[in-house]
Design an enzyme around this catalytic site. Sequence first.
Site, PDB file in Angstrom:
ATOM      1  CB  CYS A  83      -0.611   2.808   3.918  1.00  0.00           C
ATOM      2  SG  CYS A  83      -1.946   2.115   3.105  1.00  0.00           S
ATOM      3  CG  ASP A  84       3.007   0.940   4.214  1.00  0.00           C
ATOM      4  OD1 ASP A  84       2.124   1.554   5.205  1.00  0.00           O
ATOM      5  OD2 ASP A  84       2.945   0.159   4.014  1.00  0.00           O
TER       6      ASP A  84
ATOM      7  CB  CYS B 153      -0.674  -0.167   1.237  1.00  0.00           C
ATOM      8  SG  CYS B 153      -1.976   1.595   1.128  1.00  0.00           S
TER       9      CYS B 153
END
Lengths: 323, 106
Positions: free
Chosen positions: A142-143, A139
């Site tokens: 997200c990261d 992701c």
Amino acid sequence: MADIRSVIIIGSGPAGLTAAIYTARASLKPLLIEGEPAGTGDQPGGQLMNTTEIENFPGVVGLQGPQLMIQMREQAASFGTEIITKKVTRVDFGARPFGVWVGDDEYRAETIIVATGAAPVMLGLPREWDLMGRGVSACATCDGFFFRGKDIAVVGGGDSAMEEAIFLTKFANSVTVIHRRDTLRASQVMQDRAKANPKIKFHWNAQITALQGDGQLTGLELTDTQSGAKSQLPIDGLFIAIGHKPNSELFKGQLDIDDKGYVKTTGVTTSVPGVFAAGDVQDPRYRQAVTSAGTGCMAALDAEKFLEQHHELPAGVPAKAAI
Amino acid sequence: MIKTVTSQSFKDDVLSSDQPVLVDFWASWCGPCIAMEPTIEAVAKEFDGKVTVAKLNVDENPDIANQFGVQGIPTMFVFKGGQPVERIVGLTPKDKLVSVLSTATA
């Protein structure tokens, strides 16, 4: 036996929520079993929960993927959709009313809309899961934040891979796209954008054969798909974008499923009359939020029609003319 | 109730806490973190009085995220006696959190 409902919807991405909005507005009192957070890419709201700004859902401007899904869910709830935040564990489509189980809890309905979507495919390498959140990610949105100024890689050759690579250049020092062929599967517009980006490099004809690092990813072992030669690529992060597979495991033996795992449909009709499928779980071709919403709508209308034809519309709901 | 912790309050609220602390590392731009919220709220209710449930925004407190090597969110830590005893990465079902917290409070 459990109460018999008109419709149960399994899954809560754009397909499931659109089906919920339509069936709820038609006074069918749908039950939506939305799933629960269970792992990377496996969550209520579906794949849009892992995205940033939506650019290709008509009429939606300046909205993030998760926000769009929250709004869709609120819209579905506002018309009276009953929502359970659990994962379906078993189904029985052998006879109507169909059975759906969440653990020991049993639910019954005259029609079912399957909208379980698709989940990202992982590399299948040893220690891949151990290194999740320690350099390996599925992701980017997200990261990506954690890789400011670092050298990272994206594996994959499709639109998602290009999108992730471009997004990650906001943070990373360099992004190497690793692809097992020498041409990309991505759409021309995404290819052009990625190739024009000075921070993106391409490593063609390469397969990742090992993840290096102890408790923290430090590099990759690559194998050339032409020569078989091995090489090392030191990197701080690896983002996996090698495609998705339909979440159809639950329906094996219940619905006809093709060799790639997609639920077989004609329109949105499955092999079992009264069971409809919408969105990515049945769509090997388009797999867009807007097409998922479209097939979710089709499934809802077809379910309503099916109930009408089988005289199973709830009391007080007027039959409509044929669609 | 979910406590918001920051770099400033981390020592007092988490490391020096008398009871186990579940810290959810999150950010507003992380869809899965938002998807995780109802689950975090549910376990906070279930373990009320036994476990402190806290959220730490990695955007605003990157030093703490860095200190614990967080490179993906959501990541949840269980701290006990000032030490991280569990690290859970990614979307996690409620049952898993409940079992981890039951162990931590046993």
